[in-house]
Design an enzyme around this catalytic site. Structure first.
Site: not given
Length: 395
Positions: A240-242, A395
């Site tokens: 997952f990205d945050g 990011k």
């Protein structure tokens, strides 16, 4: 006629005696008044002599000599009758001419009316034929449209049947345990997702994915890589990205508005403030529940599910807030990788996840280039301001 005109020319200034005719009586081409007079008080057929007399003076008896060589009547009466007959014939001729003119006018008007009626009939016939032709064309168009729609529907049904057959064959080949199966015939399945308590919706249709996200369902658009790497057959790996995936896009908005320095300052000031939830937070929670069942049985190290957090945040400045938020939610990832702006593709190539979720197409494309199956989450401000290749941080 010259003699007639010369006789009537002196009428107003001579004696007013000889003829007494009704008012407006027409003699030849000359109309009389109440009285018509003549200078002729003596008539001869052999000679033409005239006796002139003053106004009011009577003729002497010696000057009156009657000649009647042609039987009864007088020359005056004969002449008057001739003139009246001529007038009647002229009137009859003028009446005949007028009636002829009227008849010709009537005939011409009748001909014009018949022509107008014929032209109107021809125009109405033409309009009817045109209307019939347009109606025929419209019916033909409607029939062709109906046939095309029927063909499209049959093709869609056939493709759906083929896809369902392919899905069923894939299920059989991979020995998948699937109990719930929905065939919608091409219509949107989004309405059924909440009823089935769906944890994750994946599709190649970006519009349906956005629709699912608007309903509060975890969803993403699938992108397959031409270069597929070999993945584990015994462990499901999900990365997952945050921000804008597990968390909200709050920090991403700060980065877009204030730049990298403003983003770092914001994270330091709000280090103990939890991030809001993102669209895939519940999906991570569902995976965590499954993992805990294996942990309870003593299979923590060899759990068949493994999760990863792969974020461009840096561990020292902004990563702490992300970890605190996960712990506060009661969630955790098996591994957390803070890349501090470095490209994610090479790291994903080492992890070899079965699927990777990110909200920016820049990172999705980079993962696909390295052979990773990536899914795009169309959520947050990054959809309005695409990520630039030169800005790989924050990011």
């Amino acid at each position: 006629m010259a003699h007639e005109r010369s006789r009537f020319g002196f009428r107003p200034n001579t004696v007013q005696d000889v003829w007494h005719l009704p008012e407006n009586t027409k003699i030849g081409k000359f109309a009389t008044g109440a009285m018509c007079s003549s200078d002729e008080s003596r008539f001869k057929l052999s000679t033409c002599d005239r006796v002139w007399r003053c106004r009011g003076e009577r003729s002497a008896a010696c000057n009156i000599l009657q000649h009647d060589r042609f039987g009864s009547g007088s020359v005056t009466n004969l002449w008057t009758k001739v003139q009246r007959g001529k007038a009647k014939r002229g009137k009859a001729q003028r009446g005949k001419a007028q009636r002829g003119k009227a008849q010709r006018g009537k005939a011409q008007r009748g001909k014009a009316q018949r022509g107008k009626a014929q032209r109107g009939k021809a125009q109405r016939g033409k309009a009817k034929r045109g209307k019939a032709q347009r109606g025929k064309a419209q019916r033909g168009k409607a029939q062709r449209g109906k046939a095309q729609r029927g063909k499209a529907q049959r093709g869609k049904a056939q493709r759906g049947k083929a896809q369902r057959g392919k899905a069923q064959r894939g299920k059989a080949q991979r020995d998948l345990f699937i109990e719930r199966f929905c065939m919608t015939g091409g219509s949107s399945p989004i309405g059924y997702l909440k009823a089935w308590q769906t944890n994750l919706y994946l599709s190649a249709d970006a519009e349906k994915v956005r629709e699912a996200l608007s309903e509060g369902i975890a969803a993403a658009t699938m992108f397959m890589s031409n270069k597929l790497t070999e993945v584990s057959q015994t462990q499901l790996r999900v990365a997952f990205d945050g921000d804008a995936v597990l968390f909200s896009d709050e920090s991403e908005r700060i980065f877009k508005a204030q730049g990298l320095d403003g983003f770092f300052q914001h994270e330091r000031d709000n280090e103990d403030v939890l991030l809001d939830r993102g669209p895939l937070k519940d999906f991570l929670a569902s995976l965590g529940k499954l993992q805990k069942k294996f942990y309870a049985k003593g299979h923590r190290l060899d759990c068949p599910i493994r999760t990863y957090l792969v974020t461009a945040r840096s561990a020292a400045s902004s990563g702490i807030r992300a970890l605190k938020t996960l712990r506060a939610w009661g969630l955790e990832t098996d591994e957390a990788l803070f890349l501090a702006g470095a490209p994610k593709g090479p790291m994903l190539e080492k992890i070899r996840p079965h699927i990777y979720f990110d909200d920016q197409m820049f990172h999705v494309e980079g993962a696909a280039e390295m052979g990773t199956v990536a899914a795009h989450v169309p959520y947050g401000i990054a959809q309005k301001h695409p990520h630039k290749k030169s800005l790989n941080t924050g990011k």
